[in-house]
Write an enzyme that holds these catalytic residues in place. Structure first.
Site, PDB file in Angstrom:
ATOM      1  N   TYR A  54      22.248  62.440  45.381  1.00  0.00           N
ATOM      2  CA  TYR A  54      21.648  63.413  46.308  1.00  0.00           C
ATOM      3  C   TYR A  54      20.975  62.669  47.441  1.00  0.00           C
ATOM      4  CZ  TYR A  54      21.960  68.373  45.627  1.00  0.00           C
ATOM      5  OH  TYR A  54      22.410  69.656  45.659  1.00  0.00           O
ATOM      6  N   GLU A  56      19.666  64.405  50.647  1.00  0.00           N
ATOM      7  CA  GLU A  56      19.264  65.316  51.727  1.00  0.00           C
ATOM      8  C   GLU A  56      18.431  64.569  52.748  1.00  0.00           C
ATOM      9  OE1 GLU A  56      17.379  68.817  50.170  1.00  0.00           O
ATOM     10  OE2 GLU A  56      19.268  69.651  49.466  1.00  0.00           O
ATOM     11  N   ASP A 200      36.495  71.393  70.569  1.00  0.00           N
ATOM     12  CA  ASP A 200      36.799  71.224  69.148  1.00  0.00           C
ATOM     13  C   ASP A 200      38.121  70.464  69.089  1.00  0.00           C
ATOM     14  OD1 ASP A 200      37.668  71.418  66.562  1.00  0.00           O
ATOM     15  OD2 ASP A 200      37.325  73.583  66.368  1.00  0.00           O
ATOM     16  N   THR A 226      37.406  67.651  62.844  1.00  0.00           N
ATOM     17  CA  THR A 226      37.594  67.355  61.427  1.00  0.00           C
ATOM     18  C   THR A 226      37.873  65.864  61.344  1.00  0.00           C
ATOM     19  OG1 THR A 226      39.971  67.681  61.534  1.00  0.00           O
ATOM     20  CG2 THR A 226      38.651  69.612  60.941  1.00  0.00           C
ATOM     21  N   LYS A 229      42.622  65.188  59.905  1.00  0.00           N
ATOM     22  CA  LYS A 229      43.909  65.522  60.529  1.00  0.00           C
ATOM     23  C   LYS A 229      44.501  64.247  61.155  1.00  0.00           C
ATOM     24  CE  LYS A 229      42.503  70.325  60.712  1.00  0.00           C
ATOM     25  NZ  LYS A 229      42.146  71.511  61.518  1.00  0.00           N
ATOM     26  N   ARG A 235      38.751  64.689  53.883  1.00  0.00           N
ATOM     27  CA  ARG A 235      38.516  66.058  54.327  1.00  0.00           C
ATOM     28  C   ARG A 235      37.047  66.254  54.707  1.00  0.00           C
ATOM     29  NH1 ARG A 235      41.590  70.144  54.289  1.00  0.00           N
ATOM     30  NH2 ARG A 235      43.188  68.685  53.650  1.00  0.00           N
TER      31      ARG A 235
HETATM   32  C1  LIG Z   1      41.317  72.571  61.255  1.00  0.00           C
HETATM   33  C2  LIG Z   1      40.458  73.092  62.309  1.00  0.00           C
HETATM   34  C3  LIG Z   1      39.108  73.402  62.075  1.00  0.00           C
HETATM   35  C4  LIG Z   1      38.499  73.584  60.711  1.00  0.00           C
HETATM   36  O1  LIG Z   1      38.527  72.650  59.815  1.00  0.00           O
HETATM   37  P1  LIG Z   1      38.173  72.952  58.271  1.00  0.00           P
HETATM   38  O2  LIG Z   1      37.807  71.580  57.822  1.00  0.00           O
HETATM   39  O3  LIG Z   1      39.412  73.505  57.663  1.00  0.00           O
HETATM   40  O4  LIG Z   1      37.032  73.897  58.229  1.00  0.00           O
HETATM   41  C5  LIG Z   1      38.300  73.742  63.142  1.00  0.00           C
HETATM   42  N1  LIG Z   1      38.813  73.815  64.379  1.00  0.00           N
HETATM   43  C6  LIG Z   1      40.097  73.570  64.637  1.00  0.00           C
HETATM   44  C7  LIG Z   1      40.588  73.688  66.047  1.00  0.00           C
HETATM   45  C8  LIG Z   1      40.973  73.214  63.620  1.00  0.00           C
HETATM   46  O5  LIG Z   1      42.254  73.015  63.885  1.00  0.00           O
END
Ligand SMILES: *Cc1c(COP(=O)(O)O)cnc(C)c1O
Length: 441
Positions: A54, A56, A200, A226, A229, A235
């Site tokens: 933990y 925090e 994003d 993220t 990807k 993840r």
């Molecule tokens: C994949 C994605 C997310 C979210 O990711 P998670 O880890 O699945 O919550 C947010 N924004 C965009 C544009 C994405 O492609």
């Protein structure tokens, strides 16, 4: 000795599900644009004892004792992310991309504030203002879209909408859009209407980190991503700011001599924890540090360029075979095929390709007349196959194999076609083993 020998003895049912998944990842072709194979070093960090801790708070300022070693991992992750993206601030604690977006929205907006984001059915993400997501339920969300003819975002329309809506935050970024975002133009619009700009970059983050797509930092107040990807880490999510600034809501903090306006970095850290999360996933943060270390190596630039080259080669082959690609092509790692001229729905294509050993996802196309459960398109991406070592020749071959299945979709011998393609895909995958990456058992 195998990696999971204790699990195998203690819990054969869970073990069997993992071996099944290992076989699937080894013998079938992964073309889901949001997936990748992390390195074994990343998986070792994620499967480490740090899951027990933990922590925090933040390095040096924790609410729990015994954090001296997890602090090292989190500091490494933060320092490497800053180096990778050239940013002043980073928070590596968001459990996911969605949590990262939630933290940004909550840190600068009040319930009911107007926001703008790309329409989900035009390639946007749930967290950009969809009515089934907190972003659309708690805020007054307005969606911009792509042009019906070109499939490309019409910046004049974005500006028109911004002038009308007067958003507090504009979100640029997408999950199924194969062009880049003109962030300079987005920033000009944001400045004109007094909005903050968030990019994003969940999908193209790895390509940006490698320098094969433009760095978003200079034009944006916030950049979220993220880490799993194209960035090829575990993840999770992350929030960055190119430069720190005073928080726009004017939240103050008491000091010895009175009070001062908090910096945005302070507000953001507090929004992530305790605002929306509790304890950070320290094993995943250790994995993020390892992945960022890998992304700083020259080999990662070669990888990212190959991801783009493979997508371009695949798109060219699809166009040659008479497929319609939304926006006409690709400048990143993915493409969206509109299958309406092939008389196949996204759902049917996804299922048939699955039977042929190829994993893609059905996807709405802009102005789709079918439901999200059926859809008219499929999204195809090259990050995972490129990690296996596949190059342009294989990309063209794969487009041909996909076409063989889709062309036969309405033929009586479709089951045989899928079986033949599945055998070819298996052979292809086995000739590109995931040395150092992916399945491990
Ligand atoms: C994949 C994605 C997310 C979210 O990711 P998670 O880890 O699945 O919550 C947010 N924004 C965009 C544009 C994405 O492609």
């Amino acid at each position: 000795m195998m990696k999971h020998d204790i699990l195998k003895m203690q819990d054969p049912e869970v073990f069997a599900s993992i071996t099944g998944e290992v076989r699937r990842q080894t013998e079938t072709l992964e073309l889901i644009a949001s997936e990748n194979f992390t390195s074994r070093a990343v998986m070792e960090a994620c499967g480490s004892v740090m899951t027990n801790k933990y922590a925090e708070g933040y390095p040096g300022k924790r609410y729990y004792g015994g954090c001296e070693y997890v602090d090292i991992a989190e500091n490494l992750a933060r320092d490497r992310a800053k180096q990778l993206f050239g940013c002043e601030y980073v928070n590596v604690q968001p459990h996911s991309g969605s949590s990262a977006n939630m933290a940004v929205l909550f840190s600068v907006l009040k319930p009911g504030d107007p926001i703008m984001g790309l329409d989900l059915s035009h390639g946007g993400h749930l967290t950009h203002g969809s009515s089934v997501n907190f972003s659309g339920q708690l805020f007054d969300a307005h969606s911009y879209g792509v042009d019906r003819e070109t499939g490309i975002i019409d910046m004049n329309k974005v500006e028109e909408m911004a002038m009308q809506v007067r958003p507090k935050l504009i979100i640029a970024g997408a999950s199924a859009y194969s062009q880049g975002f003109d962030l300079k133009a987005f920033r000009q619009i944001a400045d004109k209407v007094g909005a903050l700009l968030m990019a994003d970059v969940a999908h193209p983050a790895g390509l940006m980190a490698a320098g094969v797509m433009p760095n978003p930092m200079e034009h944006c107040h916030f950049v979220t991503t993220t880490t799993h990807k194209t960035l090829r880490g575990p993840r999770g999510g992350m929030i960055m700011m190119g430069k720190d600034f005073e928080n726009p809501l004017g939240i103050t903090i008491k000091t010895k001599t009175g009070s001062r306006v908090k910096m945005m970095s302070e507000v953001m850290d507090a929004e992530v924890m305790p605002g929306i999360q509790g304890g950070p996933l320290m094993h995943i943060i250790a994995g993020k540090a390892v992945a960022f270390g890998e992304a700083l190596q020259p080999e990662f630039k070669v990888y990212a360029q190959q991801v783009k080259d493979n997508a371009a080669a695949m798109a060219a082959r699809f166009l040659g075979l008479g497929y319609h690609i939304v926006s006409g092509g690709t400048k990143n790692h993915l493409m969206l095929l509109d299958l309406r001229n092939k008389e196949v729905t996204g759902k049917v294509a996804e299922n048939l390709l699955h039977d042929a050993g190829i994993t893609v996802n059905k996807n709405m196309v802009p102005f789709d007349d079918k439901s999200p459960f059926v859809t008219s398109g499929i999204r195809v991406g090259t990050p995972a196959m490129t990690t296996r070592g596949m190059k342009v020749a294989e990309s063209e071959q794969i487009a041909g194999l996909i076409d063989r299945v889709i062309s036969a979709a309405n033929q009586p011998d479709i089951a045989d076609v899928c079986k033949q393609v599945k055998a070819e895909i298996r052979e292809l995958c086995l000739s590109f083993p995931l040395d150092g990456y992916g399945p491990l058992i």
